[in-house]
Motif scaffolding. Structure first.
Motif, PDB file in Angstrom:
ATOM      1  N   MET A   1       0.846  -1.164   0.000  1.00 50.45           N
ATOM      2  CA  MET A   1       0.000   0.000   0.000  1.00 50.45           C
ATOM      3  C   MET A   1       0.894   1.230   0.000  1.00 50.45           C
ATOM      4  N   TYR A   2       0.494   2.193  -0.795  1.00 50.56           N
ATOM      5  CA  TYR A   2       1.224   3.451  -0.881  1.00 50.56           C
ATOM      6  C   TYR A   2       0.295   4.600  -0.511  1.00 50.56           C
ATOM      7  N   ALA A   3       0.784   5.503   0.313  1.00 47.71           N
ATOM      8  CA  ALA A   3       0.122   6.765   0.588  1.00 47.71           C
ATOM      9  C   ALA A   3       0.905   7.799  -0.198  1.00 47.71           C
ATOM     10  N   ASP A   4       0.271   8.343  -1.225  1.00 52.01           N
ATOM     11  CA  ASP A   4       0.965   9.168  -2.210  1.00 52.01           C
ATOM     12  C   ASP A   4       2.113   8.321  -2.776  1.00 52.01           C
TER      13      ASP A   4
ATOM     14  N   LEU B   1      -4.354   6.871  -2.113  1.00 59.89           N
ATOM     15  CA  LEU B   1      -4.045   5.530  -1.620  1.00 59.89           C
ATOM     16  C   LEU B   1      -3.971   4.607  -2.822  1.00 59.89           C
ATOM     17  N   ARG B   2      -2.845   3.882  -2.966  1.00 61.64           N
ATOM     18  CA  ARG B   2      -2.706   2.918  -4.060  1.00 61.64           C
ATOM     19  C   ARG B   2      -2.503   1.533  -3.473  1.00 61.64           C
ATOM     20  N   LEU B   3      -3.267   0.578  -3.968  1.00 64.99           N
ATOM     21  CA  LEU B   3      -3.119  -0.827  -3.614  1.00 64.99           C
ATOM     22  C   LEU B   3      -2.412  -1.488  -4.790  1.00 64.99           C
ATOM     23  N   VAL B   4      -1.195  -1.979  -4.570  1.00 67.01           N
ATOM     24  CA  VAL B   4      -0.333  -2.436  -5.652  1.00 67.01           C
ATOM     25  C   VAL B   4      -0.064  -3.928  -5.523  1.00 67.01           C
ATOM     26  N   VAL B   5      -0.200  -4.653  -6.634  1.00 66.07           N
ATOM     27  CA  VAL B   5       0.128  -6.075  -6.695  1.00 66.07           C
ATOM     28  C   VAL B   5       1.273  -6.237  -7.682  1.00 66.07           C
ATOM     29  N   THR B   6       2.315  -6.954  -7.275  1.00 64.95           N
ATOM     30  CA  THR B   6       3.465  -7.162  -8.144  1.00 64.95           C
ATOM     31  C   THR B   6       3.675  -8.643  -8.406  1.00 64.95           C
ATOM     32  N   ASP B   7       4.601  -8.945  -9.279  1.00 64.52           N
ATOM     33  CA  ASP B   7       4.971 -10.322  -9.607  1.00 64.52           C
ATOM     34  C   ASP B   7       5.474 -11.028  -8.347  1.00 64.52           C
TER      35      ASP B   7
ATOM     36  N   ALA C   1       2.683   0.032   3.814  1.00 64.15           N
ATOM     37  CA  ALA C   1       2.429  -1.336   4.260  1.00 64.15           C
ATOM     38  C   ALA C   1       2.779  -2.297   3.140  1.00 64.15           C
ATOM     39  N   ASP C   2       3.193  -3.502   3.519  1.00 61.35           N
ATOM     40  CA  ASP C   2       3.585  -4.520   2.540  1.00 61.35           C
ATOM     41  C   ASP C   2       3.275  -5.884   3.143  1.00 61.35           C
TER      42      ASP C   2
ATOM     43  N   ALA D   1      -2.292   0.764   7.993  1.00 57.79           N
ATOM     44  CA  ALA D   1      -1.345   1.825   7.646  1.00 57.79           C
ATOM     45  C   ALA D   1      -1.919   3.185   8.013  1.00 57.79           C
ATOM     46  N   ALA D   2      -1.037   4.080   8.424  1.00 60.23           N
ATOM     47  CA  ALA D   2      -1.428   5.464   8.688  1.00 60.23           C
ATOM     48  C   ALA D   2      -1.452   6.228   7.365  1.00 60.23           C
ATOM     49  N   LEU D   3      -2.556   6.875   7.073  1.00 60.38           N
ATOM     50  CA  LEU D   3      -2.715   7.583   5.803  1.00 60.38           C
ATOM     51  C   LEU D   3      -2.926   9.080   5.992  1.00 60.38           C
ATOM     52  N   ALA D   4      -2.743   9.573   7.204  1.00 59.23           N
ATOM     53  CA  ALA D   4      -2.987  10.989   7.493  1.00 59.23           C
ATOM     54  C   ALA D   4      -2.163  11.879   6.571  1.00 59.23           C
ATOM     55  N   GLY D   5      -2.831  12.853   5.979  1.00 59.43           N
ATOM     56  CA  GLY D   5      -2.170  13.820   5.112  1.00 59.43           C
ATOM     57  C   GLY D   5      -1.994  13.366   3.675  1.00 59.43           C
ATOM     58  N   ALA D   6      -2.273  12.102   3.391  1.00 63.01           N
ATOM     59  CA  ALA D   6      -2.108  11.601   2.019  1.00 63.01           C
ATOM     60  C   ALA D   6      -3.285  12.034   1.148  1.00 63.01           C
ATOM     61  N   ASN D   7      -3.010  12.221  -0.128  1.00 66.31           N
ATOM     62  CA  ASN D   7      -4.053  12.551  -1.094  1.00 66.31           C
ATOM     63  C   ASN D   7      -4.483  11.342  -1.902  1.00 66.31           C
TER      64      ASN D   7
END
Length: 58
Positions: A1-4, A33-39, A9-10, A25-31
């Motif tokens: 997970m990415y905040a900006d 949220l990306r949920l990412v799946v990789t190989d 989190a991973d 995950a703490a997301l305060a101040g983020a514009n």
């Protein structure tokens, strides 16, 4: 997970034998949220994610 652009989190590598993973995950101040799946390290066949009942709280 990415905040900006910051990874917040991973789950690590997850397989069918891994079971459920809960991430927080703490997301305060983020514009954004990306949920990412990789190989998973064994090619791109069948790589996917199930984001079951995600909850965002303020």
């Amino acid at each position: 997970m990415y905040a900006d652009d910051t990874k917040v989190a991973d789950s690590g590598r997850v397989t069918s034998a891994s079971g459920v993973k809960h991430l927080t995950a703490a997301l305060a101040g983020a514009n954004e949220l990306r949920l990412v799946v990789t190989d998973g390290g064994d090619g791109t066949n069948s790589d996917h994610a199930d984001w079951a009942a995600p909850v965002l709280t303020c």
